[in-house]
Design an enzyme around this catalytic site. Structure first.
Site, PDB file in Angstrom:
ATOM      1  N   LYS A 125       1.962  10.758   8.200  1.00 48.14           N
ATOM      2  CA  LYS A 125       2.766  10.823   6.972  1.00 48.14           C
ATOM      3  C   LYS A 125       2.912  12.274   6.510  1.00 48.14           C
ATOM      4  O   LYS A 125       3.928  12.650   5.931  1.00 48.14           O
ATOM      5  CB  LYS A 125       2.125   9.974   5.869  1.00 48.14           C
ATOM      6  N   GLU A 209      -0.236  11.957  -3.374  1.00 52.17           N
ATOM      7  CA  GLU A 209       1.127  11.720  -3.828  1.00 52.17           C
ATOM      8  C   GLU A 209       1.111  11.298  -5.280  1.00 52.17           C
ATOM      9  O   GLU A 209       0.281  10.489  -5.681  1.00 52.17           O
ATOM     10  CB  GLU A 209       1.755  10.580  -3.001  1.00 52.17           C
ATOM     11  N   ARG A 302       9.845   1.738  14.660  1.00 47.95           N
ATOM     12  CA  ARG A 302       9.734   0.466  15.384  1.00 47.95           C
ATOM     13  C   ARG A 302      10.635  -0.559  14.727  1.00 47.95           C
ATOM     14  O   ARG A 302      11.228  -0.309  13.692  1.00 47.95           O
ATOM     15  CB  ARG A 302       8.298  -0.029  15.308  1.00 47.95           C
TER      16      ARG A 302
HETATM   17  P1  ADP Z   1       6.609  -3.687   7.639  1.00 53.47           P
HETATM   18  O1  ADP Z   1       5.875  -4.820   7.062  1.00 53.47           O
HETATM   19  O2  ADP Z   1       7.571  -3.063   6.707  1.00 53.47           O
HETATM   20  O3  ADP Z   1       7.216  -3.966   8.964  1.00 53.47           O
HETATM   21  P2  ADP Z   1       4.015  -2.512   7.678  1.00 53.47           P
HETATM   22  O4  ADP Z   1       3.668  -1.069   7.644  1.00 53.47           O
HETATM   23  O5  ADP Z   1       3.571  -3.344   6.528  1.00 53.47           O
HETATM   24  O6  ADP Z   1       5.574  -2.549   7.857  1.00 53.47           O
HETATM   25  O7  ADP Z   1       3.405  -3.115   9.016  1.00 53.47           O
HETATM   26  C1  ADP Z   1       4.004  -4.151   9.791  1.00 53.47           C
HETATM   27  C2  ADP Z   1       2.951  -4.942  10.470  1.00 53.47           C
HETATM   28  O8  ADP Z   1       2.160  -4.144  11.270  1.00 53.47           O
HETATM   29  C3  ADP Z   1       2.042  -5.629   9.489  1.00 53.47           C
HETATM   30  O9  ADP Z   1       1.625  -6.848  10.021  1.00 53.47           O
HETATM   31  C4  ADP Z   1       0.920  -4.638   9.390  1.00 53.47           C
HETATM   32  O10 ADP Z   1      -0.247  -5.262   8.934  1.00 53.47           O
HETATM   33  C5  ADP Z   1       0.840  -4.175  10.818  1.00 53.47           C
HETATM   34  N1  ADP Z   1       0.334  -2.813  10.947  1.00 53.47           N
HETATM   35  C6  ADP Z   1       0.810  -1.708  10.390  1.00 53.47           C
HETATM   36  N2  ADP Z   1       0.130  -0.644  10.788  1.00 53.47           N
HETATM   37  C7  ADP Z   1      -0.821  -1.087  11.622  1.00 53.47           C
HETATM   38  C8  ADP Z   1      -1.854  -0.460  12.369  1.00 53.47           C
HETATM   39  N3  ADP Z   1      -2.025   0.835  12.346  1.00 53.47           N
HETATM   40  N4  ADP Z   1      -2.642  -1.218  13.135  1.00 53.47           N
HETATM   41  C9  ADP Z   1      -2.467  -2.536  13.180  1.00 53.47           C
HETATM   42  N5  ADP Z   1      -1.505  -3.178  12.511  1.00 53.47           N
HETATM   43  C10 ADP Z   1      -0.697  -2.472  11.731  1.00 53.47           C
HETATM   44  P1  ADP Z   2       2.332   2.063   4.627  1.00 50.61           P
HETATM   45  O1  ADP Z   2       2.338   2.932   5.826  1.00 50.61           O
HETATM   46  O2  ADP Z   2       1.032   1.428   4.394  1.00 50.61           O
HETATM   47  O3  ADP Z   2       3.486   1.127   4.617  1.00 50.61           O
HETATM   48  P2  ADP Z   2       3.758   3.515   2.524  1.00 50.61           P
HETATM   49  O4  ADP Z   2       3.654   4.971   2.265  1.00 50.61           O
HETATM   50  O5  ADP Z   2       5.005   3.035   3.144  1.00 50.61           O
HETATM   51  O6  ADP Z   2       2.496   3.074   3.390  1.00 50.61           O
HETATM   52  O7  ADP Z   2       3.522   2.757   1.157  1.00 50.61           O
HETATM   53  C1  ADP Z   2       3.403   1.367   1.086  1.00 50.61           C
HETATM   54  C2  ADP Z   2       3.739   0.886  -0.315  1.00 50.61           C
HETATM   55  O8  ADP Z   2       2.901   1.499  -1.283  1.00 50.61           O
HETATM   56  C3  ADP Z   2       5.157   1.223  -0.759  1.00 50.61           C
HETATM   57  O9  ADP Z   2       6.069   0.260  -0.341  1.00 50.61           O
HETATM   58  C4  ADP Z   2       5.011   1.267  -2.260  1.00 50.61           C
HETATM   59  O10 ADP Z   2       5.057  -0.017  -2.809  1.00 50.61           O
HETATM   60  C5  ADP Z   2       3.629   1.817  -2.452  1.00 50.61           C
HETATM   61  N1  ADP Z   2       3.671   3.267  -2.632  1.00 50.61           N
HETATM   62  C6  ADP Z   2       3.542   4.181  -1.669  1.00 50.61           C
HETATM   63  N2  ADP Z   2       3.630   5.432  -2.170  1.00 50.61           N
HETATM   64  C7  ADP Z   2       3.832   5.301  -3.488  1.00 50.61           C
HETATM   65  C8  ADP Z   2       3.983   6.214  -4.569  1.00 50.61           C
HETATM   66  N3  ADP Z   2       3.922   7.524  -4.383  1.00 50.61           N
HETATM   67  N4  ADP Z   2       4.165   5.712  -5.808  1.00 50.61           N
HETATM   68  C9  ADP Z   2       4.189   4.387  -6.012  1.00 50.61           C
HETATM   69  N5  ADP Z   2       4.047   3.480  -5.048  1.00 50.61           N
HETATM   70  C10 ADP Z   2       3.867   3.918  -3.793  1.00 50.61           C
END
Ligand code: ADP
Ligand code: ADP
Ligand code: MG
Length: 654
Positions: A125, A209, A302
């Site tokens: 990130k 952040e 992805r």
């Molecule tokens: P989204 O739901 O928008 O596709 P997420 O970041 O929530 O994106 O992750 C998608 C799926 O992959 C979820 O089931 C999450 O728990 C899983 N996931 C995300 N990052 C990892 C990781 N580093 N290792 C294992 N599973 C992961």
């Molecule tokens: P991940 O890789 O786990 O998906 P993200 O950076 O995409 O991590 O953040 C996941 C969720 O956390 C976002 O969809 C949002 O709801 C919340 N979030 C992340 N960053 C912030 C922020 N700076 N302020 C408020 N909410 C946040």
């Protein structure tokens, strides 16, 4: 098939390096395109739906993901042994692992995703936000520095101001993230975010952040080919979240001005071009409600869980397009050809207990009814065993409509029709969400669930009572003999009067509660009568299953898993036993992931003694009292049910 076999990078047979609904969904497109499919499975998944749907299947290891679905060597060997020429990673697992993408390419396999370098750049990130900054894409303000000392991070936190978020740079799935409301909380939050990041991602670098208050999560779907064409497929709003994980997603985003929409597409494409993006990917933004500045969060390199809503409004099969571009072919359409029609909403169905702090639910699915009029992507069917090793999401429901109102109505109807018998799900919660005024108006920010269900969600009491009545009736019907008076069995019946009306006093036990119900039958049918005079009749819409005394009934998105018996058969010893403070018990079913206690060692109340892992979530268990460790009943790797005794603690002598 021909077009892929003769493409610059020929593809004939695809190994799907994943499981569950996404493996099934990818193979569906493969079949339609005439491409061969290879499934992989761990020992926990030998009979899984994705295995049965594939042309061939390869075992890759033990149930733990690290031994199977995250095992690069086993996956590459499976691809080689099965004659696959390409690998689709799905989402989660190795989908954003650049080493896996490289290993595939090195083994001569086409990796269906972006290049390993792009995955690596966006997998951090910190690196991703730096690239976005350099490309002129506004990001959430914070700290992205290499100096990761507590002192420096603390100083930066004060500069940024509170509340703020500590985020694992390598994080995903909402893990490794902590909200901090003041400097006094900072050091401890940092330590716990780092610990989670280290164990989940093997990397404990963090970024800071500013916390955006009341944010919407809006993201843009991109897809690019290797010839330099990059297009967007509009946006998705994913603001209904629990613990930073999405629960509902929809497209287009409701209540969004054209100005913001244009900014979203421009910013996503600018970032995508800056990194030469190929394949499908998602650029995520947060935007304060009422503001018009989407701020870049991260890029997921992805296929996304929620990609079907985009497919639903565009008519594009994203997996097909991913395969095309991976094969070296050009995108089949240009930006101007891509149109959106109507509105689509997805709800994620998970095996969990939303009424019990979202504990994971496990067991065998004994019945499954899929709704009509909506897309239902699932990785399970009747007979599937839901274990603790993998994600709790078992299905996705995607409804479309000409406008948002009809999409919501269609989704609501589909949720009411969906039945999962035998394992608890969140469908009841999902149904309640789509009925909330804020959701209906499309005015949702990421704090929506907490605001709508402040003390947590619970099914409404009247519905639960109806289910108990239905369970009692269902049981009674099974104990009716066709050839004789209905209540000939055992001593629990009384025949009432000459018209052969009969009634029986029953006990319905579910979830530690016990309800007395009188079931009566007469010419009008069966009815269940409660102590307070409330009466429930059989409902033809009820789904049910009977396994001896276990009665499972479901109606309108709610399920009840109960044991029913004659009141006179009650087993007097069945009360819940008092749990002593001297024994540390498992608060939920799980796998013992760590033990920090040695027999004989002294502990203080609050010391971490063990970790239980269930569906990828780690729960740390702490000593309830001061004392000395007595017997340890479990070993690392043991699977334990909720309530299992784990560690005895001998209280401190006065
Ligand atoms: P989204 O739901 O928008 O596709 P997420 O970041 O929530 O994106 O992750 C998608 C799926 O992959 C979820 O089931 C999450 O728990 C899983 N996931 C995300 N990052 C990892 C990781 N580093 N290792 C294992 N599973 C992961
Ligand atoms: P991940 O890789 O786990 O998906 P993200 O950076 O995409 O991590 O953040 C996941 C969720 O956390 C976002 O969809 C949002 O709801 C919340 N979030 C992340 N960053 C912030 C922020 N700076 N302020 C408020 N909410 C946040
Ligand atoms: Mg994210």
């Amino acid at each position: 098939m021909m077009q892929f076999a003769t493409a610059p990078r020929p593809i004939r047979r695809i190994l799907v390096a994943n499981r569950g609904e996404i493996a099934c969904r990818i193979m569906r497109t493969c079949r339609r395109l005439g491409l061969g499919t290879v499934a992989v499975y761990s020992d926990a998944d030998a009979d899984a739906l994705h295995v049965r749907q594939a042309d061939v299947a390869q075992r890759i290891g033990l149930p733990a993901a690290t031994a199977s679905y995250l095992n690069v060597a086993a996956l590459i060997a499976a691809a080689r042994d099965s004659g696959a020429d390409a690998v689709h990673p799905g989402y989660g697992f190795l989908s954003e692992n650049s080493a896996f993408a490289r290993a595939c390419e090195k083994a001569g396999l086409v990796f269906i995703g972006p290049t390993a370098d792009v995955i690596a750049a966006m997998g951090s990130k910190i690196a991703a936000k730096k690239i976005a900054d350099a490309a002129g894409v506004p990001t959430v303000p914070g700290y992205l520095g290499d100096d990761q000392t507590v002192e420096r991070l603390g100083d930066e936190a004060k500069r940024i101001g509170f509340p703020l978020l500590i985020k694992a740079s390598a994080g995903g799935g909402g893990r490794g993230m902590r909200r901090v409301d003041g400097i006094e909380e900072f050091a401890e939050a940092l330590q716990s975010a780092r610990a989670e990041a280290r164990s989940s991602f093997g990397d404990d670098d963090v970024l800071l952040e500013k916390l955006v208050l009341h944010p919407r999560h809006i993201e843009v779907q991109l897809i690019g080919d290797s010839k330099g064409t990059l297009v967007h497929l509009f946006e998705r709003d994913c603001s209904v979240q629990r613990k930073n994980q999405k629960v509902f997603e929809e497209a287009p985003a409701p209540n969004l001005s054209d100005v913001v929409r244009t900014k979203l597409y421009d910013r996503a494409l600018r970032l995508g071009r800056a990194i030469g993006y190929t394949s499908a990917g998602t650029v995520e933004f947060v935007m304060e409600a009422g503001s018009d500045e989407p701020l870049f969060l991260e890029m997921n390199t992805r296929l996304q869980v929620e990609h079907p809503v985009t497919e639903s409004i565009t008519g594009i099969d994203l997996v097909e397009w991913q395969i095309r571009v991976a094969a070296g072919l050009a995108l089949p359409a240009s930006q101007a050809d891509i149109r959106a029609r109507g509105h689509a909403i997805e709800a994620r169905i998970a095996t969990e207990r939303p009424d019990r702090a979202f504990q994971p639910a496990t067991g065998r699915i004994i019945g499954l009814k899929t709704p009509r009029g909506a897309r239902f992507d699932t990785g399970v069917d009747e007979g599937s065993e839901i274990g603790l090793h993998y994600d709790s999401m078992v299905a996705k429901l995607i409804a479309h409509g000409e406008n948002r109102e009809t999409a919501v109505a269609n989704l609501s109807k589909a949720l009411a029709e969906t039945v999962v018998l035998g394992v608890a799900t969140n469908i009841g919660l999902l149904r309640d969400v789509v009925a909330r005024p804020a959701f209906l108006r499309g005015r949702v920010t990421t704090d929506f669930l907490e605001a709508e269900f402040p003390g947590g969600w619970a099914p409404d009491a009247a519905s639960v009572r109806e289910l108990r009545g239905l369970a009692a009736i269902r049981w009674a019907r099974c104990n009716v003999r066709a050839d004789a008076s209905p209540w000939l069995r055992r001593s629990g019946f009384r025949v009432m009067g000459e018209r052969r009306a009969a009634q029986a006093e029953l006990l319905v036990r579910d979830d530690g509660s016990e309800t007395a119900v009188i079931v009566g039958v007469d010419a009008r049918g069966y009815r269940a009568l409660f102590d307070d005079g409330h009466c429930v009749a059989w409902n033809e819409g009820t789904a049910s299953s009977v396994q001896e005394d276990r009665i499972v009934v479901a109606l309108n998105g709610l399920m009840l898993d109960a044991h029913v018996c004659f009141a006179t058969d009650e087993d007097k010893s069945s009360g819940v036993e008092a749990v002593s403070d001297n024994i540390l018990t498992a608060p939920l079913p799980g796998i013992v992931a760590a033990l920090f206690a040695d027999a004989g060692a002294s502990v203080a109340k609050g010391d971490s003694l063990a970790q239980i892992e269930a569906m990828k979530l780690v729960h740390t268990l702490k000593a309830p009292i001061d004392g000395r460790i007595g017997r340890i009943h479990v070993a690392i790797g043991d699977t334990v049910p909720a309530g299992a005794a784990l560690i005895e603690i001998v209280p401190q002598e006065e």
